[in-house]
Each structure stands twice: as structure tokens, then as C-alpha cells.
Design a protein around this motif. Structure first.
Motif, PDB file in Angstrom:
ATOM      1  N   GLY A   1      12.325   7.958  10.919  1.00  0.00           N
ATOM      2  CA  GLY A   1      12.711   6.787  10.141  1.00  0.00           C
ATOM      3  C   GLY A   1      11.569   5.942   9.635  1.00  0.00           C
ATOM      4  N   THR A   2      10.338   6.221  10.052  1.00  0.00           N
ATOM      5  CA  THR A   2       9.203   5.435   9.573  1.00  0.00           C
ATOM      6  C   THR A   2       8.896   5.792   8.117  1.00  0.00           C
ATOM      7  OG1 THR A   2       7.642   7.093  10.401  1.00  0.00           O
ATOM      8  CG2 THR A   2       8.176   5.258  11.860  1.00  0.00           C
ATOM      9  N   VAL A   3       8.525   4.773   7.348  1.00  0.00           N
ATOM     10  CA  VAL A   3       8.254   4.963   5.925  1.00  0.00           C
ATOM     11  C   VAL A   3       6.894   5.641   5.742  1.00  0.00           C
ATOM     12  CG1 VAL A   3       7.883   3.809   3.716  1.00  0.00           C
ATOM     13  CG2 VAL A   3       9.669   2.993   5.267  1.00  0.00           C
ATOM     14  N   GLU A   4       6.877   6.743   5.001  1.00  0.00           N
ATOM     15  CA  GLU A   4       5.632   7.449   4.725  1.00  0.00           C
ATOM     16  C   GLU A   4       5.087   7.107   3.337  1.00  0.00           C
ATOM     17  OE1 GLU A   4       6.502  11.594   5.225  1.00  0.00           O
ATOM     18  OE2 GLU A   4       6.060  11.519   7.386  1.00  0.00           O
ATOM     19  N   ARG A   5       5.966   6.925   2.373  1.00  0.00           N
ATOM     20  CA  ARG A   5       5.578   6.644   1.005  1.00  0.00           C
ATOM     21  C   ARG A   5       6.624   5.749   0.348  1.00  0.00           C
ATOM     22  NH1 ARG A   5       1.261   7.928   2.090  1.00  0.00           N
ATOM     23  NH2 ARG A   5      -0.160   9.428   1.140  1.00  0.00           N
ATOM     24  N   SER A   6       6.151   4.895  -0.561  1.00  0.00           N
ATOM     25  CA  SER A   6       7.054   4.089  -1.376  1.00  0.00           C
ATOM     26  C   SER A   6       6.705   4.313  -2.836  1.00  0.00           C
ATOM     27  CB  SER A   6       6.927   2.597  -1.039  1.00  0.00           C
ATOM     28  OG  SER A   6       7.325   2.334   0.296  1.00  0.00           O
ATOM     29  N   PHE A   7       7.713   4.532  -3.659  1.00  0.00           N
ATOM     30  CA  PHE A   7       7.509   4.774  -5.080  1.00  0.00           C
ATOM     31  C   PHE A   7       8.149   3.629  -5.878  1.00  0.00           C
ATOM     32  CE2 PHE A   7       7.280   8.943  -3.155  1.00  0.00           C
ATOM     33  CZ  PHE A   7       6.279   9.585  -3.859  1.00  0.00           C
ATOM     34  N   LEU A   8       7.439   3.202  -6.916  1.00  0.00           N
ATOM     35  CA  LEU A   8       7.967   2.235  -7.856  1.00  0.00           C
ATOM     36  C   LEU A   8       8.164   2.923  -9.196  1.00  0.00           C
ATOM     37  CD1 LEU A   8       8.775  -0.570  -8.853  1.00  0.00           C
ATOM     38  CD2 LEU A   8       6.325  -1.063  -9.186  1.00  0.00           C
ATOM     39  N   PHE A   9       9.408   2.995  -9.636  1.00  0.00           N
ATOM     40  CA  PHE A   9       9.734   3.574 -10.933  1.00  0.00           C
ATOM     41  C   PHE A   9      10.281   2.468 -11.828  1.00  0.00           C
ATOM     42  CE2 PHE A   9      10.383   7.101  -7.916  1.00  0.00           C
ATOM     43  CZ  PHE A   9       9.538   8.051  -8.451  1.00  0.00           C
ATOM     44  N   GLY A  10      10.007   2.554 -13.115  1.00  0.00           N
ATOM     45  CA  GLY A  10      10.551   1.531 -13.997  1.00  0.00           C
ATOM     46  C   GLY A  10      10.283   1.773 -15.464  1.00  0.00           C
ATOM     47  N   LEU A  11      10.947   0.985 -16.299  1.00  0.00           N
ATOM     48  CA  LEU A  11      10.761   0.974 -17.746  1.00  0.00           C
ATOM     49  C   LEU A  11      10.369  -0.431 -18.168  1.00  0.00           C
ATOM     50  CD1 LEU A  11      13.936   2.978 -18.784  1.00  0.00           C
ATOM     51  CD2 LEU A  11      11.594   3.796 -19.014  1.00  0.00           C
ATOM     52  N   ASP A  12       9.442  -0.551 -19.107  1.00  0.00           N
ATOM     53  CA  ASP A  12       9.048  -1.889 -19.537  1.00  0.00           C
ATOM     54  C   ASP A  12      10.012  -2.413 -20.611  1.00  0.00           C
ATOM     55  OD1 ASP A  12       8.237  -0.054 -21.482  1.00  0.00           O
ATOM     56  OD2 ASP A  12       6.642  -1.397 -22.198  1.00  0.00           O
TER      57      ASP A  12
END
Length: 299
Positions: free
Chosen positions: A288-299
């Protein structure tokens, strides 16, 4: 006097050698054989017995090593197969059998004669693409490098890796084959490429340091792809978020695995606000520990 000589020089040594032989029959080979340096018949017997002890000890060690290897192959989650020097299948672990069975009936189109659940004895050389791999390995007499080929089986993408198996005289006795279903990896790569072409993408380690940034995000934020290590999530996010639905501590929420989506205010390298429509996606370990975080988005 004669009896004493016979006892000291013949009977007692023979009994000691007999005790040594008894221990060897009990598979105790870490013993010292007495009288190996005597220059008579007793010494010859002792020397021959010691050579036998050494040979049996090596055989026991090899048997133990083989048992461990067999257990590793049998219990491995990786689909593994072994073939002899003619390409005939002599072993396939449960993971391999499960994968090959799951590829049927499409697999039969490229592997004539393939039968569900009947892989032992099959000719791997009949599999389209595999024959070239086996031949390439055989022709490289001095090489044990891995040989790889990618197969298309119906809608599935399968990777086959083969490595020569050699005996103690360095003669080729077969090959170890590892299969892997690359379908999900191929699809994920295609999806990621599509995202990179249209979205901003940033990847952060558990401490919030940026480990990857795509070109689109780099251009909008003013960073270079090569300098992504200088980006820190807490600095990238505006201290005041205009979207009231987002967590107060957005960086902490994202790095702890909480879901966060909406209008996200980012700060460019020039400390100008850039608003994107996006969200954070986390990758967690089994505990359950977080290994990676991704930020996705559109401007």
C-alpha cells in the motif's frame, strides 16, 4: 609375532576402511579416508576409496543443486520451458503451460501440431519464428547470449527468450526458453504515447521530486526535460488553489495516494500561474505504500 603383524598391518586397517565405507553408504562424504599415503595394497585400496568418496560427494552436490533448480523452475511465476538439442520440449512449468494453453487456438496457426495441455514432446522448432532463434543459438558455439524474438499470436504479443544450456564439456544439450505476454505492456506503451502527444505528464517519487516530465509539460512550465530533477511538487503547485474541491494540502494528498482531480493551479519557472484540467494518479506497492505519483492534465 606374526599374528600381531597381521593385526596391526592388515586387519585393523581393513576394519577402519570398512568403517569409512559404512559412513559412505550413509551418504556421509565429509570424512577422511585413512591410509591413503601407504605404499602397499592397503594404501591402494584407501586411495581408490577416497577417489570414490570425492566423486560421490560431487554427485550429491550436483543432485542438491539440480533439486533447487528444479524447484525454482517449477515454482517460478515466469513461464519457462526447456528443450533438448533437437528443439523437443522436455519440461514446461505450470506458468508456461497456463500461458500456452491460454494462447490456443490462435497459437496452433503458427505452431502446427500444438495441442492444448500436451506440450511435452512438442517440437519448438515448428513454432513460427522460434526455429531461427534456436538455430542462431546453435551456430554461436562460443556464445551463451540471450536470443529474443517477438511473436504475434492472434491479438496477443508474446516475447520468447532463449538461452543455451551446456554440459560440463561445454557441449550444447538444449536451451532454456522463457515466454512472456507483452500484450499489456504494448498497449500501455501505446496509451502512454497517446497521452504524451496530447497531455502534460509529470512523474514524482515518494518525496515529491520530479523523476520524469514529458515535452508538453516542459514547454508549458518553462523547464527542460533534462532538468526535471530540479522540479519539486510542493514548489510546482500554487500555494492557493482556485478549485475549492481540491485538498488543502494538495502535494501531501497526492504523495499519500489520495485521489485529486479538478482545476489545478501550477507555477511555471517564471512563477506565473498555469491552470490545467487534470489530476493525480498513484502507483502503490503491494503493502500500500506509494511508489510513484503521476500528474496528468490539459492546459
Amino acid at each position: 609375532m606374526v599374528l600381531t603383524y597381521v593385526w596391526l598391518e592388515m586387519s585393523r586397517p581393513a576394519r577402519r576402511l570398512g568403517f569409512a565405507m559404512q559412513k559412505m553408504t550413509q551418504r556421509q562424504f565429509d570424512i577422511d579416508i585413512p591410509y591413503v599415503h601407504r605404499g602397499d595394497e592397503i594404501g591402494d585400496i584407501a586411495e581408490n576409496l577416497d577417489e570414490l568418496r570425492i566423486a560421490l560427494a560431487k554427485a550429491k552436490s550436483a543432485q542438491r543443486e539440480s533439486a533447487f533448480k528444479s524447484a525454482a523452475f517449477e515454482g517460478s511465476a515466469a513461464p519457462i520451458m526447456m528443450v533438448d538439442e533437437d528443439g523437443k520440449v522436455i519440461f514446461a512449468n505450470p506458468a508456461c503451460i497456463g500461458l500456452l494453453d491460454g494462447l490456443m487456438p490462435d497459437l496452433r496457426q503458427g505452431w502446427p501440431g500444438a495441442a492444448h495441455g500436451k506440450w511435452i514432446g512438442s517440437d519448438l522448432g515448428a513454432l513460427h519464428g522460434a526455429a531461427d532463434v534456436l538455430q542462431a543459438l546453435k551456430s554461436s558455439a562460443e556464445s551463451t547470449d540471450l536470443s529474443t524474438v517477438y511473436l504475434r499470436v492472434g491479438e496477443r504479443h508474446v516475447r520468447l527468450e532463449a538461452n543455451l544450456a551446456r554440459d560440463q564439456r561445454d557441449r550444447v544439450i538444449g536451451a532454456v526458453i522463457e515466454f512472456s505476454d507483452r500484450t499489456s505492456a504494448k498497449r500501455n506503451a501505446a496509451v502512454l504515447q497517446g497521452i504524451d502527444n496530447t497531455h502534460l505528464r509529470l512523474e514524482f517519487d515518494p518525496r515529491g521530486g520530479c523523476s520524469a516530465i514529458n515535452q508538453g509539460a516542459a514547454d508549458l512550465l518553462g523547464y527542460s526535460v533534462a532538468d526535471c530533477a530540479s522540479v519539486v511538487l510542493s514548489d510546482l503547485l500554487s500555494a492557493e488553489q482556485s478549485d475549492g474541491a481540491l485538498p488543502d494540502d494538495l502535494a501531501g494528498a497526492a504523495l499519500s495516494g489520495q485521489s485529486a482531480h479538478g482545476k489545478i493551479d501550477l507555477m511555471t519557472i517564471r512563477r506565473e500561474t498555469l491552470v490545467i484540467d487534470g489530476g493525480f494518479v498513484t502507483v502503490c506497492a503491494e503493502d500500500g505504500t506509494v511508489e510513484r505519483s503521476f500528474l496528468f492534465g490539459l492546459d
